[in-house]
Enzyme design. Structure first.
Site, PDB file in Angstrom:
ATOM      1  N   GLY A 156      50.931  33.239  34.976  1.00 21.72           N
ATOM      2  CA  GLY A 156      50.630  32.857  36.346  1.00 21.72           C
ATOM      3  C   GLY A 156      49.172  33.070  36.715  1.00 21.72           C
ATOM      4  O   GLY A 156      48.262  32.909  35.892  1.00 21.72           O
ATOM      5  N   SER A 157      48.959  33.471  37.953  1.00 19.79           N
ATOM      6  CA  SER A 157      47.593  33.547  38.495  1.00 19.79           C
ATOM      7  C   SER A 157      46.737  34.642  37.886  1.00 19.79           C
ATOM      8  O   SER A 157      45.536  34.713  38.173  1.00 19.79           O
ATOM      9  CB  SER A 157      47.657  33.740  40.014  1.00 19.79           C
ATOM     10  OG  SER A 157      48.237  32.617  40.638  1.00 19.79           O
ATOM     11  N   THR A 158      47.307  35.499  37.046  1.00 18.62           N
ATOM     12  CA  THR A 158      46.467  36.492  36.365  1.00 18.62           C
ATOM     13  C   THR A 158      45.501  35.809  35.400  1.00 18.62           C
ATOM     14  O   THR A 158      44.564  36.449  34.906  1.00 18.62           O
ATOM     15  CB  THR A 158      47.323  37.507  35.576  1.00 18.62           C
ATOM     16  OG1 THR A 158      48.148  36.815  34.627  1.00 18.62           O
ATOM     17  CG2 THR A 158      48.199  38.309  36.517  1.00 18.62           C
ATOM     18  N   MET A 159      45.679  34.496  35.123  1.00 15.39           N
ATOM     19  CA  MET A 159      44.780  33.742  34.254  1.00 15.39           C
ATOM     20  C   MET A 159      43.610  33.126  35.009  1.00 15.39           C
ATOM     21  O   MET A 159      42.644  32.648  34.392  1.00 15.39           O
ATOM     22  CB  MET A 159      45.547  32.636  33.531  1.00 15.39           C
ATOM     23  CG  MET A 159      46.437  33.097  32.406  1.00 15.39           C
ATOM     24  SD  MET A 159      45.540  33.879  31.031  1.00 15.39           S
ATOM     25  CE  MET A 159      45.759  35.617  31.456  1.00 15.39           C
TER      26      MET A 159
END
Length: 591
Positions: free
Chosen positions: A301-304
């Site tokens: 998810g948005s941790t990338m």
């Protein structure tokens, strides 16, 4: 006279015949004995030697206990304790008619928790056998009881049993051994050869009175080695407590936490929930033995998004002060829609991370060549193991194909279309925190001065990596208050992904939070993954961020890392930009 003479001759002939017969029999016996002796001595001497060795040759074994597993501070995580094993000599039992001691055998069966009929059947199956196990590694109390029964042919044998003082807290990492002390899971399996060692033995000959008369050979024992892990059991205990509580509170299927040292790559904690008791694995499902932090993969998810922003900065398509226009809050790529919850208009690079803008991240991803973006994802360590060498570690899923649509690149930029382990996510955030250097993760304690050059690689520039960490601090300060740690500057990013199923996506979520502290000089990275929360809350900022905060706080305190919140104001002043710089748009920059 003639008759008398004939009778005497007949007697002499009979006597001579008997004499020669006896002589022939004696000679035959003598020749047979000589032939037998020659056969035994020359043609087949091994049998007599074997018989002689059985009567005089003895071997005494010197067993070696399995090595210790300790944490970085010497706290014991796996030790060997002496125990007894019950064994039987069926020949002695039968010769002494010991099976007639019915009450004694019933008592033996009861104390060993076995069926008496099956127990006796094992003894009777091969009555000439000299050794069979009845029960392995029993407690001292049970051993004393068996000894007091005094059943002929029932004996005790000294062995050792593996004991894990930390129980379920470190179970997935340490693993366990089988009944023969062979490593089956975790560190026990990974370093089985070093932990086992080799027992010694002395072969000697004794006389009829049992006295040693000749030492034939001596095999020296090779002592087992102890293994010192990078784990700090204090941090491990904090992480497990917080993770277990969160998994239960949010009715999640499972969860994982990894804590690592930014400068060395040492894993300070690696824990999973649900766990199991390695000291009593009876009725434990096999899947619970899995170390999910290295085996299970998730779309991050948005941790990338920090990686996508960093790729654009590294390529030079944007600068730290560039403004991206995300209006009208959505865009179409090949007939597919990319959107934000609301139209956020013009956003700085930092704001794209703060508000986790899909549109902004997509524009950054499409501002660099496809191959360059993909290379940065591979450089970050996705699709390769992290270097721990732990058994069962997954390399994740990162496709290396030639054709990528713009929409596929967009989804990749915000953490869909790839799958990674919590350990891989930890390694990437370590690279951000230490100025762009990718290091191998280590589960063994290492000396910071002796880190091999091949175990580290610069993959991002120091300037851009530091810029991203400061942006992640703004993410926590402005958008994720539950991740804050009193007295410390903290940076991090939330992530929430929908789990893929056959043919698309299902209804289950995975919540993430990955971050580092203290921002003034990052020392620790913590990654929290909560898999399939069952309640109304499922966003990373709601359920993973609070766990991150408590684990990070505990780790900073345990390691005695000084608070740095007082440096925040000075840091803000040094990174402040002018209003004119803030007004630069992405279009003007490209022009």
């Amino acid at each position: 006279m003639n008759k008398k003479s004939a009778k005497n001759n007949k007697s002499l002939n009979t006597a001579a015949w008997r004499y020669y017969l006896v002589l022939a029999v004696v000679a035959l016996i003598y020749l047979s004995l000589m032939a037998r002796t020659a056969y035994i001595q020359i043609i087949e001497p091994d049998m007599l030697k074997k018989q002689g060795d059985l009567r005089s040759l003895r071997v005494t074994a010197n067993t070696v206990q399995r090595g210790l597993i300790v944490d970085r501070n010497g706290a014991e995580l796996a030790i060997s304790v002496p125990v007894e094993t019950v064994w039987a000599d069926p020949k002695i039992i039968m010769d002494n008619k010991a099976l007639a001691m019915t009450k004694h055998w019933q008592a033996l069966a009861d104390v060993l928790d076995q069926d008496i009929n099956k127990l006796i059947a094992r003894v009777q199956k091969n009555p000439r056998k000299r050794f069979i196990y009845l029960a392995r590694k029993i407690s001292p109390a049970v051993a004393n009881y068996v000894k007091e029964l005094k059943i002929p042919g029932i004996h005790l044998r000294r062995e050792s049993k593996r004991f894990y003082p930390t129980g379920e807290i470190s179970a997935h990492l340490i693993g366990f051994t089988n009944v023969d002390d062979k490593g089956i899971e975790g560190i026990e399996r990974m370093y089985d050869d070093l932990l086992t060692g080799t027992g010694g033995a002395k072969r000697f000959r004794k006389d009829a009175k049992g006295r040693k008369i000749e030492i034939i050979s001596v095999l020296e024992a090779k002592q087992a080695q102890n293994i010192t892990l990078s784990i700090d059991q204090r941090i491990q205990a904090i992480a497990y407590k917080e993770l277990k509580g969160a998994v239960q509170a949010f009715k999640a299927t499972s969860g994982s936490i990894v804590v690592a040292n930014v400068h060395t790559g040492e894993i300070l904690a690696m824990t999973n929930s649900p766990s199991y008791n390695p000291n009593n694995r009876r009725n434990t499902a096999i899947h619970r033995f899995r170390n999910r932090a290295i085996t299970d993969v998730y779309e991050p998810g948005s941790t990338m998004k920090p990686l996508t922003v960093l790729a654009a900065l590294e390529f030079g398509s944007v600068k730290v002060n560039t403004i991206i226009n995300t209006s009208p809050g959505w865009m179409r790529l090949g007939g597919r829609r990319v959107s934000d919850p609301v139209n956020r208009g013009k956003l700085s690079i930092e704001d794209i991370l703060v508000y986790s803008s899909n549109v902004g991240t997509t524009k950054l991803a499409l501002s660099v060549p496809k191959d360059y973006l993909l290379t940065k994802f591979f450089d970050a360590g996705f699709a390769e193991d992290t270097g721990t060498n732990l058994v069962g570690e997954s390399a994740g899923i990162m496709h290396d194909r030639n054709r990528w649509s713009k929409f596929e690149l967009a989804t990749l930029s915000w953490g869909a279309g790839l799958a990674i382990t919590p350990a891989q996510l930890t390694r990437f955030y370590m690279a951000l925190a230490n100025g762009g250097i990718k290091r191998k993760l280590s589960i063994i304690k290492i000396d910071k001065q002796n880190i091999a050059p091949e175990d580290q690689e610069r993959i991002f520039s120091e300037e851009n990596s530091i810029a991203i960490t400061h942006m992640l601090e703004a993410v926590v300060d402005e958008h994720v208050p539950k991740a804050k740690v009193d007295g410390y500057r903290v940076g991090g990013k939330t992530g929430t992904s929908i789990k893929a199923v056959a043919g698309g996506y299902g209804n289950e979520y995975v919540a993430f939070f990955a971050g580092m502290a203290p921002i003034s000089n990052p020392e620790i990275v913590v990654v929290v993954v909560i898999n399939e929360p069952g309640g109304d809350l499922y966003y990373g900022g709601d359920i993973a961020a609070p766990v991150f905060s408590r684990v990070m706080k505990g780790a900073l305190q345990v390691l005695n890392i000084a608070p740095d919140a007082k440096n925040r104001h000075a840091a803000n002043q040094s990174t402040e930009t002018t209003g004119a710089e803030k007004a630069i748009t992405a279009e003007e920059h490209h022009a």
